[in-house]
Motif scaffolding. Structure first.
Motif, short mmCIF file in Angstrom:
data_model
loop_
_atom_site.label_atom_id
_atom_site.label_comp_id
_atom_site.label_asym_id
_atom_site.label_seq_id
_atom_site.Cartn_x
_atom_site.Cartn_y
_atom_site.Cartn_z
N TYR A 91 0.81 -1.22 0.00
CA TYR A 91 0.00 0.00 0.00
C TYR A 91 0.84 1.26 0.00
O TYR A 91 0.31 2.35 -0.20
N LYS A 92 2.13 1.17 0.25
CA LYS A 92 3.00 2.35 0.20
C LYS A 92 3.82 2.29 -1.09
O LYS A 92 5.02 2.07 -1.09
N ILE A 93 3.14 2.48 -2.18
CA ILE A 93 3.72 2.24 -3.49
C ILE A 93 4.21 3.55 -4.10
O ILE A 93 3.51 4.57 -4.07
N GLN A 94 5.37 3.51 -4.68
CA GLN A 94 5.87 4.62 -5.49
C GLN A 94 6.27 4.06 -6.86
O GLN A 94 6.95 3.04 -6.95
N ILE A 95 5.82 4.76 -7.91
CA ILE A 95 6.12 4.31 -9.27
C ILE A 95 6.70 5.49 -10.04
O ILE A 95 6.09 6.56 -10.13
N SER A 96 7.88 5.30 -10.58
CA SER A 96 8.49 6.32 -11.43
C SER A 96 8.49 5.83 -12.87
O SER A 96 8.70 4.64 -13.12
N THR A 97 8.23 6.75 -13.80
CA THR A 97 8.18 6.40 -15.21
C THR A 97 9.14 7.27 -16.00
O THR A 97 9.39 8.43 -15.64
N ASP A 98 9.65 6.73 -17.06
CA ASP A 98 10.52 7.47 -17.96
C ASP A 98 10.17 7.07 -19.38
O ASP A 98 10.28 5.89 -19.75
N VAL A 99 9.68 8.03 -20.16
CA VAL A 99 9.29 7.80 -21.54
C VAL A 99 10.21 8.64 -22.43
O VAL A 99 10.12 9.86 -22.46
N ASP A 100 11.09 7.99 -23.15
CA ASP A 100 12.04 8.68 -24.03
C ASP A 100 11.61 8.44 -25.47
O ASP A 100 11.78 7.34 -26.02
N THR A 101 11.05 9.49 -26.11
CA THR A 101 10.56 9.37 -27.49
C THR A 101 11.53 9.98 -28.49
O THR A 101 11.19 10.13 -29.67
N ASN A 102 12.71 10.37 -28.03
CA ASN A 102 13.68 10.97 -28.94
C ASN A 102 14.53 9.91 -29.64
O ASN A 102 15.43 10.27 -30.43
N ILE A 103 14.30 8.66 -29.33
CA ILE A 103 15.01 7.57 -30.00
C ILE A 103 13.98 6.65 -30.64
O ILE A 103 12.78 6.73 -30.34
N SER A 104 14.42 5.80 -31.53
CA SER A 104 13.53 4.85 -32.20
C SER A 104 14.15 3.45 -32.12
O SER A 104 15.29 3.25 -32.57
N PRO A 105 13.46 2.48 -31.56
CA PRO A 105 12.14 2.66 -30.94
C PRO A 105 12.23 3.45 -29.63
O PRO A 105 13.29 3.51 -29.01
N ALA A 106 11.10 4.05 -29.25
CA ALA A 106 11.05 4.79 -27.99
C ALA A 106 11.30 3.84 -26.83
O ALA A 106 11.09 2.63 -26.94
N ARG A 107 11.75 4.39 -25.72
CA ARG A 107 12.05 3.57 -24.55
C ARG A 107 11.15 3.99 -23.40
O ARG A 107 11.10 5.17 -23.04
N VAL A 108 10.46 2.98 -22.81
CA VAL A 108 9.58 3.22 -21.66
C VAL A 108 10.12 2.41 -20.49
O VAL A 108 10.33 1.20 -20.60
N SER A 109 10.35 3.07 -19.38
CA SER A 109 10.83 2.39 -18.17
C SER A 109 9.89 2.68 -17.02
O SER A 109 9.53 3.84 -16.79
N LEU A 110 9.49 1.63 -16.32
CA LEU A 110 8.69 1.77 -15.10
C LEU A 110 9.48 1.15 -13.96
O LEU A 110 9.90 -0.01 -14.04
N ASN A 111 9.66 1.91 -12.91
CA ASN A 111 10.40 1.44 -11.75
C ASN A 111 9.49 1.53 -10.53
O ASN A 111 8.96 2.58 -10.22
N ILE A 112 9.33 0.40 -9.86
CA ILE A 112 8.41 0.31 -8.72
C ILE A 112 9.20 0.23 -7.42
O ILE A 112 10.14 -0.55 -7.29
N THR A 113 8.78 1.03 -6.46
CA THR A 113 9.23 0.89 -5.09
C THR A 113 8.00 0.49 -4.28
O THR A 113 7.16 1.33 -3.95
N PRO A 114 7.82 -0.81 -4.02
CA PRO A 114 6.54 -1.27 -3.45
C PRO A 114 6.34 -0.90 -1.99
O PRO A 114 5.20 -0.87 -1.50
N GLY A 115 7.40 -0.63 -1.26
CA GLY A 115 7.25 -0.39 0.17
C GLY A 115 7.08 -1.69 0.92
O GLY A 115 7.18 -2.78 0.36
N PRO A 116 6.78 -1.61 2.22
CA PRO A 116 6.67 -2.84 3.03
C PRO A 116 5.41 -3.62 2.70
O PRO A 116 4.40 -3.07 2.25
N LEU A 117 5.49 -4.94 2.91
CA LEU A 117 4.33 -5.80 2.78
C LEU A 117 3.43 -5.60 4.00
O LEU A 117 3.85 -5.82 5.13
N PHE A 118 2.18 -5.20 3.78
CA PHE A 118 1.23 -5.02 4.88
C PHE A 118 0.73 -6.39 5.33
O PHE A 118 0.54 -7.30 4.52
N ARG A 119 0.51 -6.49 6.63
CA ARG A 119 0.09 -7.76 7.21
C ARG A 119 -1.21 -7.59 7.98
O ARG A 119 -1.63 -6.47 8.27
#
Length: 593
Positions: A91-119
């Motif tokens: 539930y303490k999720i952080q998601i960063s995205t990076d969309v680079d369209t200046n190259i071909s093919p474009a590059r999409v990166s998603l990086n997740i920081t999920p945080g602690p597992l809730f119990r």
């Protein structure tokens, strides 16, 4: 002139549209190809769910038409990814995205920081009657366990099942408040339950019977009128009726409302099957030649579930027929089976002719465990490989246990089986020979993939004869190894000691083992590779386990509704000159074990 002034501009406009159409189509067909990567998923389960449900990954082969639509696709996936992670307890999720369209093919990166597992924190159950032993631990939501959506849903199913098994078939959950405590990284739940009225089993109405005696169904019912309602008893009764082979469909229902006393009327609706079945099969093995089996059965001979089964078998080794008559409720839960058989065997080890009769009592202790015992008598004339011809009158008292927890039955991909039998034998003719014959066999089926398309099957078997010497025991009662149901790659009965004429002498004990790797390629086609080992030993205790015969091979499986058709080729790894063939072929129905 006026007409020309009108037509010329019109034609010019049409020509421009025609010339521009390919460019417009090309513009429409243009897309922004891209590659997408995912980092930081907290588990393989989370990663697979995101890759399947998030359009950024699931539709990577169908890129959007513009860069703006690509960014929108990524942004629209963020709520989906958060929902997936929350269902897995993050539930303490952080998601960063990076969309680079200046190259071909474009590059999409998603990086997740999920945080602690809730119990799980506190789970409060309101409205549960005092006689129902429910707690967070029982429903799988004990404090400290991962607070996943699947666990919460399963907990509710267990909760309602428990209520249904303790007299409350109309129980329902009226509300479920899930509170996420971000300070303590835990989830608290308040469940409000409406248990409904307490019920007992009421009178039973049975419909759909034609040839089957209603008393047979009444004997099968797993509850008594007046007992506290138990939903599991319904399922048990349904499965027992289906396994009887008398019914094609069975439906068990209760009334929509109980009577004023709490009694809940029950109804059982069945559809009878045709009671007779004819079966035939063909087989071929290089050591035993072509063979055929035939059987006929009647599952309702006297309209009370009695089973009459006849079976015949013929190949180069064995010719015989047997008949069995089973009474399902001979003595309370015990069923009685009477049997008779005629058989002739022509093997390298012996020639025999026999008549067998007997009676067995057996009981199904649980859905997977069957036990029983009885008495048999066999009049037997045996001519062994030494030319010694004797007649025996063997009376035996076998007892057995048979446990089967493998599924599916025709082609197991999980579970195990264990079977054991022991019987003392006494010869009532000749020299009153006495011996005890015991056998135990087990198998394990291990799925190696979640799809169960790859299975490791293992088998082991041990047999022991005690009480007298090898030469005193009839040749057809000794232990032998080798052949399609034993150690593949060796001829029938020849994985053991041989006499001067290379005929099997049999043994006082037998040890066998086998491993098969079974793969399913398509809905109808599969294959196996296997390794078999074993031999018959002259002593009652296998003395040298390094002296086993080993065979290896491969096979094909064609899956049908009656079981897999089997074609195996096996090669002896301990080939003896002038004794063992280079290979053996086996064609039959059903897996090797």
């Amino acid at each position: 002139m006026q007409l020309v002034k009108i037509i010329v501009p019109f034609l010019g406009t049409v020509l421009v549209c025609i010339l521009m159409q390919p460019h417009q189509a090309a513009a429409q067909n243009r897309a922004v190809p891209y590659t997408a990567t995912l980092e930081g998923a907290p588990s393989d389960e989370a990663q697979q769910a995101i890759l399947l449900q998030a359009d950024t990954f699931a539709r990577e082969d169908r890129p959007p038409r513009t860069r703006a639509l690509l960014r929108k696709r990524v942004a629209d996936d963020l709520p989906t990814i958060r929902s997936i992670l929350q269902s897995l307890g993050y539930y303490k999720i952080q998601i960063s995205t990076d969309v680079d369209t200046n190259i071909s093919p474009a590059r999409v990166s998603l990086n997740i920081t999920p945080g602690p597992l809730f119990r799980m924190g506190t789970v409060t159950l309101e409205g549960v009657p005092d006689n129902v032993p429910l707690s967070p631990q029982i429903i799988g939501l004990a404090p400290g366990t991962p607070a996943t959506a699947a666990a919460i849903r399963k907990g509710e199913d267990i909760l309602l099942d428990m209520l249904g098994n303790h007299g409350h078939p109309f129980a329902r959950s009226t509300s479920r408040d899930v509170v996420v405590d971000h300070a303590l990284n835990q989830v608290n739940i308040l469940w409000k339950i409406d248990p409904g009225p307490a019920c007992t089993f009421g009178p039973v109405t049975i419909t759909g019977l034609d040839q089957v005696n209603p008393e047979f169904v009444h004997r099968t019912i797993a509850w008594q009128e007046g007992e506290t309602f138990n939903a599991t008893a319904q399922d048990t009764t349904r499965m027992k009726l289906l396994k009887s082979g008398l019914f094609g469909t069975v439906r068990i229902e209760h009334a929509d409302t109980p009577q004023a006393s709490g009694s809940l009327p029950m109804s059982i609706v069945v559809q009878e099957r045709v009671p007779r079945t004819v079966k035939a099969g063909l087989e071929y093995a290089t050591d035993t030649g072509p063979g055929a089996t035939f059987s006929w059965e009647h599952r309702n001979l006297f309209h009370d579930g009695e089973l009459l089964r006849t079976r015949g078998q013929i190949n180069d080794i064995t010719q015989g027929a047997d008949v069995r008559l089973m009474f399902p409720a001979f003595f309370g839960p015990w069923q009685m089976t009477t049997e008779g058989a005629l058989a002739r065997e022509y093997t390298d080890a012996y020639t025999s002719k026999s008549i067998t009769t007997g009676m067995m009592l057996e009981r199904r202790q649980t859905p997977w465990l069957r036990t029983g015992g009885g008495v048999r008598y066999r009049l037997n004339t045996v001519d062994d490989s030494e030319g010694d011809k004797k007649t025996y009158g063997l009376i035996s008292v076998p007892v057995f246990a048979d446990a089967v927890k493998a599924a599916p039955m025709l082609d197991p991909t999980s579970g195990w089986t264990l079977k054991g039998e022991t019987a003392p034998y006494l010869d009532l003719l000749g020299e009153n020979i006495f011996f005890v014959k015991s056998r135990v066999q087990g198998s394990v089926y291990l799925p190696l993939l979640p799809s169960r398309k790859l299975t490791l099957a293992l088998r082991g078997a041990l047999g022991v004869l005690g009480g007298t010497g090898l030469q005193d025991i009839p040749a057809n009662e000794r232990f032998y190894a080798g052949g399609g149901g034993s150690v593949r790659g060796y001829a029938y009965q020849k994985a053991g000691d041989l006499d001067d004429d290379n005929d099997p002498t049999g043994g006082l004990s037998k040890l066998e083992c086998a491993a098969e790797l079974r793969a399913t390629f398509t809905k109808t086609l599969g294959g196996v590779v296997f390794l078999d080992g074993g031999r018959a030993f002259p002593d009652a205790v296998p003395d040298d386990l390094t002296d086993l015969f080993w065979g290896a091979g491969a096979g094909l499986r064609y899956f049908t509704p009656i079981g897999p058709l089997r074609l195996d080729a096996a090669f002896p790894l301990n080939k003896r000159n002038s004794i063992d063939d280079a290979f053996q072929i086996y064609i039959s129905i059903g897996q090797a074990f």
